[in-house]
Design a protein around this motif. Structure first.
Motif: not given
Length: 177
Positions: A147-152, A139-142, A124-133
């Motif tokens: 992604r780092k938050m997801l891994v944590a 920014s790409q930094a956000q 669910a989290i990775s689906a909400s983090m589509n780089p095209r969006d």
């Protein structure tokens, strides 16, 4: 080493030869519990058959049962534990709404249910983090921070391994199409 393609022996009628599949998995890791794996496989197969009978199809032409076996086979090659393999076999059935997570908890215990829930949360989290969006997210930094938050957030490495095995299966399916 992980095989290029999963080993799913097929019966004459096109169904999976579960006995042969289990024998293969147990040849990879003889310490696994045959009965627990068989029960998970039969659970996933029955859930899919009931969903198909009710016309509750998630995607046309895909099989949550076969996908679960493929994910489990990747994890077996990596020598993951019993609970990880059981969670892998039934994860797609839960994700596709064929069985509730509460039933998984009841039938397979809290560890398997927690693994499935973790993979669902990660999906669910990775689906909400589509780089095209990135215009929506900023920014790409956000995006990278998310992604780092997801891994944590993943408190059990097995959750990430199940998700990676699922993505591997998806990439293989796209490659074959």
């Amino acid at each position: 080493m992980v095989q290029v393609r999963a080993h799913q022996p097929i019966n004459d009628d096109g169904s999976i030869n579960l006995k042969a599949w289990l024998a293969h998995i147990l040849s990879v890791d003889p310490a696994l519990d045959h009965e627990a794996l068989r029960e998970a496989c039969e659970f996933a197969r029955e859930a899919e058959q009931q969903a198909n009978a009710a016309q509750n199809l998630w995607t046309e032409g895909s099989s949550s049962f076969r996908a679960g076996l493929e994910i489990a086979e990747i994890l077996a090659d990596l020598k993951l534990d019993q609970d990880s393999l059981v969670a892998a076999v039934i994860y797609r059935c839960v994700r596709e709404g064929k069985v509730p997570l509460a039933l998984v908890h009841q039938r397979f215990g809290p560890v398997v249910a927690k693994l499935v829930e973790g993979v669902l949360r990660m999906a669910a989290i990775s689906a909400s983090m589509n780089p095209r969006d990135s215009l929506v997210l900023g920014s790409q930094a956000q995006v990278e921070n998310l992604r780092k938050m997801l891994v944590a957030m993943v408190d059990d490495v097995r959750v990430a391994l199940i998700k990676l095995a699922e993505r591997t299966c998806a990439i293989r399916a796209v490659k074959e199409a």
